[in-house]
Write an enzyme that holds these catalytic residues in place. Structure first.
Site, PDB file in Angstrom:
ATOM      1  N   LYS A   1       0.806  -1.224   0.000  1.00 18.39           N
ATOM      2  CA  LYS A   1       0.000   0.000   0.000  1.00 18.39           C
ATOM      3  C   LYS A   1       0.844   1.281   0.000  1.00 18.39           C
ATOM      4  CE  LYS A   1      -3.432  -1.127  -0.479  1.00 18.39           C
ATOM      5  NZ  LYS A   1      -3.798  -1.815  -1.768  1.00 18.39           N
TER       6      LYS A   1
ATOM      7  N   TYR B   1     -12.655   5.670  -1.538  1.00 18.83           N
ATOM      8  CA  TYR B   1     -13.302   5.374  -0.253  1.00 18.83           C
ATOM      9  C   TYR B   1     -13.381   6.660   0.556  1.00 18.83           C
ATOM     10  CZ  TYR B   1      -8.255   4.387   0.366  1.00 18.83           C
ATOM     11  OH  TYR B   1      -6.886   4.430   0.314  1.00 18.83           O
TER      12      TYR B   1
HETATM   13  P1  A3P Z   1      -5.181   3.089  -2.548  1.00 19.89           P
HETATM   14  O1  A3P Z   1      -5.828   2.109  -3.459  1.00 19.89           O
HETATM   15  O2  A3P Z   1      -5.533   2.897  -1.121  1.00 19.89           O
HETATM   16  O3  A3P Z   1      -5.429   4.515  -2.989  1.00 19.89           O
HETATM   17  P2  A3P Z   1       0.372  -0.921  -3.537  1.00 19.89           P
HETATM   18  O4  A3P Z   1       0.423  -1.101  -4.992  1.00 19.89           O
HETATM   19  O5  A3P Z   1       1.727  -0.882  -2.908  1.00 19.89           O
HETATM   20  O6  A3P Z   1      -0.567  -1.860  -2.868  1.00 19.89           O
HETATM   21  O7  A3P Z   1      -0.202   0.529  -3.281  1.00 19.89           O
HETATM   22  C1  A3P Z   1      -1.509   0.871  -3.643  1.00 19.89           C
HETATM   23  C2  A3P Z   1      -1.584   2.367  -3.618  1.00 19.89           C
HETATM   24  O8  A3P Z   1      -0.805   2.878  -4.678  1.00 19.89           O
HETATM   25  C3  A3P Z   1      -2.949   2.918  -3.876  1.00 19.89           C
HETATM   26  O9  A3P Z   1      -3.626   2.918  -2.644  1.00 19.89           O
HETATM   27  C4  A3P Z   1      -2.663   4.283  -4.456  1.00 19.89           C
HETATM   28  O10 A3P Z   1      -2.834   5.313  -3.519  1.00 19.89           O
HETATM   29  C5  A3P Z   1      -1.176   4.228  -4.810  1.00 19.89           C
HETATM   30  N1  A3P Z   1      -0.842   4.630  -6.175  1.00 19.89           N
HETATM   31  C6  A3P Z   1       0.256   5.335  -6.503  1.00 19.89           C
HETATM   32  N2  A3P Z   1       0.283   5.559  -7.800  1.00 19.89           N
HETATM   33  C7  A3P Z   1      -0.801   4.969  -8.341  1.00 19.89           C
HETATM   34  C8  A3P Z   1      -1.285   4.869  -9.656  1.00 19.89           C
HETATM   35  N3  A3P Z   1      -0.637   5.424 -10.664  1.00 19.89           N
HETATM   36  N4  A3P Z   1      -2.436   4.189  -9.853  1.00 19.89           N
HETATM   37  C9  A3P Z   1      -3.093   3.645  -8.814  1.00 19.89           C
HETATM   38  N5  A3P Z   1      -2.663   3.718  -7.534  1.00 19.89           N
HETATM   39  C10 A3P Z   1      -1.517   4.367  -7.291  1.00 19.89           C
END
Ligand code: A3P
Length: 578
Positions: free
Chosen positions: A314, A537
């Site tokens: 995350k 959310y």
């Molecule tokens: P959220 O879905 O809570 O917003 P990970 O891939 O490490 O699980 O992290 C997920 C998070 O990556 C997402 O959390 C989002 O905030 C972030 N993120 C950063 N860049 C992104 C992108 N280009 N597209 C989608 N999410 C992105």
């Protein structure tokens, strides 16, 4: 010579002496041990001394060996009931030379048939060794499969795990239910069967026994297995001389108890003493020429990753890995239908147990200048991951993402709700954070931990830095993955020393629909991450936020100090709050 029987290679039947002393470096204790030389070594010693003095028929070493062994083997078979026997591989064939399990099985079967014909089968004991340690470690799966099929092998030994040297660091492991025990050298080899073969002569051997090398090995290794060529039990009887003197010396000067047990029992004792060794720790065969020599010819370490994105979860790790994977010189692991997109080799014991060939099978063979990588966001927090990664990939580069832990914690909670986790659905974020470990049910506490602990960045980083040098580690600000991915990707390319820098500003554009940056494909279509990334959310409650801010305050301060020490610029979110 009597009836001519066809014997297996002269090294087919060898000796194992398993000697047990209770703790590593037990010589330090010199406590209430008494001497007990039991079964195996004793039996061998006794019966071999009863054999007729060997005669040398010819002097050319190669012929000498075979003629000599032929006579000796015949005597051994006659005295079959005095020994423990174990299967070997016909013609001393090294299993790693064949990818085909059937070949190995066929060769093993010849030994099996020999044993059957001479009624030795009832005296075999689930133990086997492989010529030159081939296939035992580094693991060659066809050998283990053939062992299971022909002999039902349950115990073996090797000098090669994790490496030949230093001897006191050799370990055991379990693979495919075969218990692999560490074996020790006694310095008696195929060609050293007479005193004159040693530069230091008989006195030199006595020295090894009386306080020298072999004595030390026995003192330093609680369970020792020695193996030497049968000719060392004839000729000048070096093995007898060496072990008798060592044991006499131990009897005279220490209170140690030495016990000999059959291999299965010995293995049980070993892994009771060292249960944590059961799961192997994979080293890179390319770091040790001895390992490379007994690895399959078509294998090499190019199919192992050059860098790892270790998470935590995350923090934008998927976006980062996905953008990097569009670079023609940066090649991510193949998609894995079982673990979804992540390989999770170093953080999942079941995957890890599958071994490095399984790990390598997740990667394609790189072209010139290409770098392989994988992103498993569970690596960051898993305590064994840095050690395992550094043992297999000591030269790898490590990318760590640091996103505001307050946001990260909430994102995890939302992730669990999106995956219909009942605890996350039934409890507000605040009540998860307020869960008291002493009264709350474990699933709730588990969720709370998973929200909070990965964000204690300084602790996890320190663990990675125990195994990787500072210059191998690159830190990425998770906020900037969201706000300025182009710059983030540029910095990573520089850190990785990619030979051809890609200008990501041409490809990465903000998508209003997604609310995040997405990659623009050749057909001008934007490829955004799926709905599981960048979820929508409601915002976090102010109570939950302030609870988290307070919780992370001291940890973030430590993180800031650590990054300062490491001369790493502070992430935006950390500067804003510190
Ligand atoms: P959220 O879905 O809570 O917003 P990970 O891939 O490490 O699980 O992290 C997920 C998070 O990556 C997402 O959390 C989002 O905030 C972030 N993120 C950063 N860049 C992104 C992108 N280009 N597209 C989608 N999410 C992105």
């Amino acid at each position: 010579m009597g009836e001519k029987v066809q014997y297996p290679s002269n090294t087919t039947w060898r000796m194992i002496a398993g000697l047990l002393c209770r703790t590593r470096r037990c010589w330090l204790k010199f406590s209430l041990w008494s001497i007990l030389i039991a079964a195996l070594l004793c039996v061998f010693v006794y019966h071999l001394t009863q054999l007729p003095t060997p005669r040398v028929y010819v002097t050319k070493p190669s012929v000498l060996n075979s003629v000599y062994s032929f006579k000796r083997n015949e005597e051994l078979v006659k005295n079959a009931d005095k020994f423990w026997w174990f299967g070997h591989i016909w013609n001393h064939y090294q299993p790693h030379l064949s990818q085909n399990k059937e070949n190995i099985i066929e060769l093993m079967r010849q030994n099996y048939e020999f044993a059957e014909k001479h009624m030795l089968l009832s005296r075999t004991n689930s133990y086997a060794v492989a010529p030159h340690h081939s296939g035992v470690y580094p693991i060659h799966q066809p050998l283990y499969d053939a062992w299971a099929e022909v002999w039902g092998v349950m115990v073996t030994s090797t000098e090669e795990y994790p490496h030949l040297r230093p001897d006191y660091m050799r370990r055991g492991f379990v693979h495919n239910d075969v218990k692999v025990l560490p074996r020790q050298l006694c310095n008696l080899y195929t060609k050293t069967y007479k005193y004159e073969h040693f530069a230091t002569g008989k006195e030199g051997i006595r020295e090894m026994a009386e306080g020298g090398y072999v004595f030390e090995v026995l003192m330093n290794t609680p369970v020792s297995i020695f193996m030497t060529h049968i000719s060392n039990y004839g000729n000048d009887r070096l093995a007898l001389f060496l072990f008798e003197h060592t044991i006499n010396f131990i009897q005279k000067w220490t209170n140690l108890q030495l016990v000999t047990e059959p291999p299965l029992k010995l293995a049980e004792i070993y892994f009771n003493l060292f249960p944590s060794e059961k799961l192997p720790v994979w080293t890179s065969p390319c770091d040790d020429h001895r390992h490379l020599d007994i690895w399959m010819g078509d294998k090499n370490c190019s199919q192992l990753p050059n860098f790892l994105i270790v998470g935590p979860q995350k923090t934008g790790s998927t976006a980062l890995a996905s953008f990097l994977g569009h670079h023609p010189l940066l090649v991510a692991n193949k998609d894995n239908p079982v673990t979804f997109e992540e390989v999770q080799f170093f953080s999942d014991d079941q995957n890890y147990q599958k071994g490095i060939e399984w790990y390598m099978s997740n990667f394609q063979y790189p072209k010139t200048n290409q770098l392989l990588f994988e992103k498993s966001a569970t690596y960051f927090t898993y305590s064994m991951a840095p050690f395992r990664a550094a043992t297999l990939l000591p030269e790898a580069k490590i990318i760590i993402l640091l996103h505001d832990p307050v946001i990260r914690a909430y994102s995890w909670y939302q992730h669990m709700r999106a995956h219909s986790d009942p605890i996350a659905l039934e409890n507000s974020f605040l009540s998860v954070l307020q869960a008291d470990s002493s009264i709350a049910n474990t699933a709730l506490v588990g969720l709370k931990k998973h929200c909070l602990e990965p964000g204690i960045y300084h602790l996890h980083i320190q663990r990675w830095l125990e195994y990787y040098n500072r210059h191998q580690v690159h830190f990425v600000d998770g906020t900037r993955v969201i706000t300025d991915p182009v710059k983030v990707l540029h910095d990573i390319q520089v850190f990785l020393k990619v030979t051809d820098l890609m200008d990501y500003s041409q490809y990465i554009k903000f998508s209003k629909t997604k609310g995040f940056y997405c990659f623009t494909m050749k057909n001008e279509k934007q490829k955004c991450l799926g709905p599981g990334k960048g979820r929508h959310y409601p915002g976090m409650s102010s109570e939950a936020r302030s609870l988290l801010v307070n919780y992370y305050k001291p940890h973030n301060q430590r993180l800031a100090n650590l990054l300062h020490e490491l001369k790493v610029p502070l992430p935006e979110w950390l500067t804003a709050k510190s």
